[in-house]
Design a protein around this motif. Structure first.
Motif: not given
Length: 577
Positions: A400-422
């Motif tokens: 799962e994304p959160a589980i993998v991230a907490n193992k130390g994996v970060a990901r940048k997507f092909q199409t930028p994935s940010v928080f547009p309204k922030l």
């Protein structure tokens, strides 16, 4: 903080000064509208901040009202009866949290489904309230409920309601401006990106729904002694729909909007009811006009004042964020006979590949080779049908994304994935808090001042990151690419997954991004896996190249070795393998 205190003290003072000018009758009426406003305040928080539209908040109002009614009937004039109010609030908040956490667990973007579930629950609650006569009084409800001990008349109860409403407004105002409020808005904006930063999105959204339902519980707890009766109508959809209308009319994205909507609609209804036989049509037309002319609600008319208050927000001093617990070695990953199939289409067909000693691994292949799908199945975006994924020596059964991230994996997507309204600062803050906050840190405004040496380095390399109040939606494609890369890096991962990181960038931006990636690799001792088509970029970055074709491993080696491989040449220029 000073402006926050002044603003909310003025609101509370205004609420307390109304009765001398309005009389006892309007104290009673406004008290009821304020109770509705409390419940609508929760709807506004869930809907306007966290992106959760609750269609069944009347159920929580009713549960709290029945609990309080039984408490008052049992305890009578004893001061202990006041404990029924917080008990009812806590009860419905816990129920709401448990329900929302269960629904949101392991699922993304469940907004419409969740709304329909709350609607189904309130319809069921209405039937239960009508049929469970021994507890609810059935159709006629519970009557002759005593008032709160020590309060004589509607005026005394009005002051209690006004104080609790004022304190609730202040609490919600604080929460939406605290880090937890930023996370609520981030979840509403792009919950998948939030999960890829390592946050438990289900819990974040469940907390928002629990707070909203706690406010509904407070409204129900006050409703019982104010009206001296509780009927099943409270649990019905009509009342839940009214709460949504109050929030929409006033402005669901603002703190005061839902309360103002409840009072305005309530006063209009009271005035039109005795003067106009078709008063419901008048209210409906008013609602339609507001939605069409003021999509943001009545609070839209106060937008200049809100901009003024935003301009007065003080700039917080920066402080170094706590060090993130991190293993200094880079992370390894292995795919063992991994198979992915969607419908009749085979995406990965027995893929077996593992990282070695290389620092930068580039994955190449023609379109449809399964490059991005490889990252998707590793991070839980695609379910696998067979095989194993091993991360850092441990088999991951259900990535799962959160589980993998907490193992130390970060990901940048092909199409930028940010928080547009922030804003830029909020995007960076959400990434920086990941893995560093603990306990009640998300309620501390000091987190907005957190920074790190890596973040300051990226700000020095890319100057637009210093324009912190600029919304991410106003950034160019290239700037969003860089912002997302920065967000991934400042989580200080052990492995960085990059999917065409320089797509859409100018020559100068590409050079700057490559330089930043190489610097970060050495600074963090991380392993980088890059999906890329640009062979010039591959030559500059890759220590090892893996070639995929039709979801299977084809070849690997150095750039020169791969270019000389006859099977690779056949795939790229045509011919048989």
């Amino acid at each position: 903080m000073a402006y926050f205190l002044v603003r909310n003290v003025l609101i509370l003072a205004f609420l307390l000064l109304i009765p001398p000018f309005m009389g006892e009758f309007w104290a009673y009426q406004l008290g009821l509208y304020f109770i509705y406003g409390l419940a609508a305040l929760g709807v506004g928080l869930a809907w306007g901040q966290a992106g959760i539209l609750p269609l069944g908040q009347g159920m929580f109002v009713a549960i709290a009202a029945y609990v309080t009614a039984h408490g008052l009937l049992a305890l009578g004039s004893s001061p202990i009866a006041y404990l029924a109010l917080p008990a009812a609030c806590v009860l419905v908040a816990v129920l709401a949290f448990a329900f929302a956490a269960l629904v949101f667990r392991g699922r993304f973007e469940q907004g419409p489904s969740f709304s329909l579930m709350t609607l189904a629950l309130t319809l069921a609650a209405f039937q239960v309230a009508n049929g469970w006569s021994s507890v609810t009084g059935g159709f006629n409800g519970l009557r002759n409920i005593p008032g709160l001990p020590g309060l004589d008349g509607f005026l005394d109860l009005y002051y209690l309601i006004a104080i609790l409403l004022g304190l609730s407004i202040a609490a919600v105002d604080y929460l939406v401006h605290a880090p937890i409020g930023v996370l609520w808005r981030a979840a509403a904006d792009n919950e998948r990106r939030l999960a890829f930063l390592g946050y438990d999105v289900a819990v974040i959204k469940a907390v928002a729904f629990a707070v909203a339902s706690g406010l509904a519980g407070l409204a129900g707890a006050l409703y019982a002694p104010q009206q001296n009766l509780v009927t099943p109508d409270l649990a019905g959809f009509a009342f839940s729909g009214d709460l949504v209308i109050f929030a929409a009319v006033g402005g669901r994205a603002t703190v005061l909007g839902p309360v103002i909507g409840a009072v305005v609609v309530g006063v209009l209804s009271a005035e039109l009811r005795d003067r106009f036989p078709w008063w419901e049509i008048g209210i409906a037309l008013f609602f339609i006009v507001v939605v069409l002319r003021l999509p943001g609600g009545l609070m839209t008319m106060l937008a200049p004042l809100r901009r003024f208050s935003s301009a007065r927000t003080s700039v917080r001093a920066r402080s170094t964020a706590p060090e993130k617990p991190r293993i200094s070695t880079s992370l390894s990953v292995a795919f063992e006979d991994v198979r992915v199939r969607v419908g009749d289409v085979t995406i990965l067909d027995g893929l077996s590949v593992r990282t070695g000693e290389e620092a930068v691994l580039c994955v190449i292949g023609p379109n449809g080779a399964g490059k991005t799908s490889t990252l998707n199945v590793m991070t839980g975006m695609l379910p696998r049908r067979g095989g194993r994924i091993v991360i850092d020596g441990a088999v991951v059964l259900r990535p799962e994304p959160a589980i993998v991230a907490n193992k130390g994996v970060a990901r940048k997507f092909q199409t930028p994935s940010v928080f547009p309204k922030l804003t830029i600062d909020e995007n960076l803050a959400v990434a920086l808090w990941a893995g560093r906050w603990c306990g009640f840190d998300l309620l501390r405004l000091g987190l907005f001042g957190w920074t790190s040496p890596l973040l300051e380095e990226m700000r020095g390399r890319f100057q637009f990151l210093n324009d912190g109040t600029r919304p991410a939606s106003a950034l160019s494609h290239g700037e969003r690419q860089i912002l997302e890369l920065t967000m991934a890096l400042i989580t200080e991962p052990r492995m960085l997954l990059l999917d065409e990181p320089c797509a859409g960038l100018s020559h100068e931006e590409t050079a700057a991004v490559i330089d930043a990636i190489q610097w970060a690799r050495g600074e963090l001792n991380l392993r980088i896996i890059i999906i890329e088509h640009d062979m010039e970029l591959v030559r500059r970055l890759a220590n090892r190249v893996v070639v995929l074709h039709q979801g299977r491993f084809l070849a690997d080696g150095s750039v020169e070795e791969v270019q000389r491989n006859p099977e690779v040449r056949a795939v790229y220029v045509g011919g048989s393998r």
